[in-house]
Design an enzyme around this catalytic site. Sequence first.
Site, PDB file in Angstrom:
ATOM      1  N   HIS A  89      46.377 -18.831  24.848  1.00 39.24           N
ATOM      2  CA  HIS A  89      45.438 -18.984  23.732  1.00 39.24           C
ATOM      3  C   HIS A  89      45.892 -20.110  22.798  1.00 39.24           C
ATOM      4  O   HIS A  89      47.032 -20.552  22.859  1.00 39.24           O
ATOM      5  CB  HIS A  89      45.403 -17.693  22.891  1.00 39.24           C
ATOM      6  CG  HIS A  89      44.775 -16.538  23.581  1.00 39.24           C
ATOM      7  ND1 HIS A  89      43.588 -15.993  23.178  1.00 39.24           N
ATOM      8  CD2 HIS A  89      45.182 -15.818  24.661  1.00 39.24           C
ATOM      9  CE1 HIS A  89      43.281 -14.986  23.977  1.00 39.24           C
ATOM     10  NE2 HIS A  89      44.233 -14.842  24.885  1.00 39.24           N
ATOM     11  N   HIS A  92      39.064 -16.634  24.925  1.00 40.09           N
ATOM     12  CA  HIS A  92      38.300 -17.181  23.799  1.00 40.09           C
ATOM     13  C   HIS A  92      37.872 -18.598  24.189  1.00 40.09           C
ATOM     14  O   HIS A  92      38.719 -19.460  24.430  1.00 40.09           O
ATOM     15  CB  HIS A  92      39.157 -17.193  22.526  1.00 40.09           C
ATOM     16  CG  HIS A  92      39.557 -15.813  22.099  1.00 40.09           C
ATOM     17  ND1 HIS A  92      40.825 -15.480  21.700  1.00 40.09           N
ATOM     18  CD2 HIS A  92      38.814 -14.673  22.027  1.00 40.09           C
ATOM     19  CE1 HIS A  92      40.851 -14.187  21.383  1.00 40.09           C
ATOM     20  NE2 HIS A  92      39.642 -13.673  21.578  1.00 40.09           N
ATOM     21  N   GLU A 144      39.198 -22.161  22.892  1.00 40.19           N
ATOM     22  CA  GLU A 144      40.638 -22.441  22.892  1.00 40.19           C
ATOM     23  C   GLU A 144      40.949 -23.325  24.099  1.00 40.19           C
ATOM     24  O   GLU A 144      41.402 -22.855  25.147  1.00 40.19           O
ATOM     25  CB  GLU A 144      41.411 -21.118  22.857  1.00 40.19           C
ATOM     26  CG  GLU A 144      41.063 -20.369  21.570  1.00 40.19           C
ATOM     27  CD  GLU A 144      41.676 -18.988  21.444  1.00 40.19           C
ATOM     28  OE1 GLU A 144      41.402 -18.329  20.441  1.00 40.19           O
ATOM     29  OE2 GLU A 144      42.407 -18.574  22.358  1.00 40.19           O
ATOM     30  N   GLU A 146      50.290 -17.785  22.094  1.00 35.62           N
ATOM     31  CA  GLU A 146      49.565 -18.601  21.103  1.00 35.62           C
ATOM     32  C   GLU A 146      50.266 -19.949  21.098  1.00 35.62           C
ATOM     33  O   GLU A 146      51.418 -20.062  20.676  1.00 35.62           O
ATOM     34  CB  GLU A 146      49.610 -17.942  19.725  1.00 35.62           C
ATOM     35  CG  GLU A 146      48.842 -16.617  19.638  1.00 35.62           C
ATOM     36  CD  GLU A 146      47.328 -16.780  19.688  1.00 35.62           C
ATOM     37  OE1 GLU A 146      46.837 -17.933  19.602  1.00 35.62           O
ATOM     38  OE2 GLU A 146      46.625 -15.754  19.824  1.00 35.62           O
TER      39      GLU A 146
HETATM   40 ZN   LIG Z   1      42.538 -16.540  21.531  1.00 31.41          ZN
END
Ligand SMILES: [Zn+2]
Length: 337
Positions: free
Chosen positions: A159, A62, A65, A223
């Site tokens: 991420h 992504h 990020e 994350e």
């Molecule tokens: Zn992500």
Amino acid sequence: MFFFSPHKDIVGHALACADEPVQARHSILTDGTEVTLLDCGVIRIEPNTASQLSLVISCGVHGNETAPIEIVSQLVSDLLSGEVSSAVRVLFILANPWAMAEDRRFVDLNMNRLFCGQWQYEDLSLKEVKRAARLEAYVANFFAEEPVTVEQRLHYDCHTAIRASARERFAVYPFVPGRVLPEHQQALLTRADIETVMLQQEPANTFSSFTSVKQDAQSFTLELGKVMPFGANDLSRFSGIDLLLRALISDEELPNTPAGGMEQFVVHHTLEKSSENWTFHVPDDAPNFSECTPGSLIAEDGGVQYLVGAEPEYIVFPNPRVKVGERAGLMLRKLSK
Ligand SMILES: [Zn+2]
């Protein structure tokens, strides 16, 4: 740095060269480490000593990020300058340079739904679809070419989240039938200040699922905090992952058992937006891992309701704005230790 010249580092090169055919570049560092730029944002490090680990570190699946991208870029620069010396094989991937350049999560398609061959069923003219296919090939080759000394394959896909989280950092462990999370892997995660893990209960098309299911790696989607633009990150909040990656790369002694406790969660229920009448009773700004008390009404569609059962549940990735038929969130239960 000459390797990415005239660009400053791997991010600068990736942002500038995403649409150019990249000539594979190869260099040998003073300690004998071989460095190969395989593609825009894809670089392989091979030490000239017997490596016991093949480590894949990816970020930017992504594009907005950015904190993990900054950490990875600095690590690559430190390896190229000789400040850090690698004792293990590493493949670094900045996955989505087009989205990175536009400071967006993705351009056409969410790349983290394109792996495990899912790209074959999408529009093959799209850049992100082609890129997912190529990334799978680079990773497969990286593992296929490993020397016999390698005992472990490890992949961290890094991420940050758009949404706040009641638990600042957490790992997602992809589903592989019959697999349990080894203590050693928990020890590594706690070294990165990650004390929460969500165990997936069904197959997915994420990058970490691909390396788990198809490449037999221990892999995690991490994350690591909140989404911020390039340069606006408080990297001190990410020091845990930086320390872990540097320790793994230098082959430092790492603990085999987790220092603190690790809390494990399993997916109990997948919320699906079943029709246009589907309504969601969780506030828009509810953080990930918000605790929902037994009996709470979470969602309903006509006469069908989803109520929390007899024990507390925790909501992650809530998103009522998805299309009908898509996943609108996950309800987790805590595993008792
Ligand atoms: Zn992500």
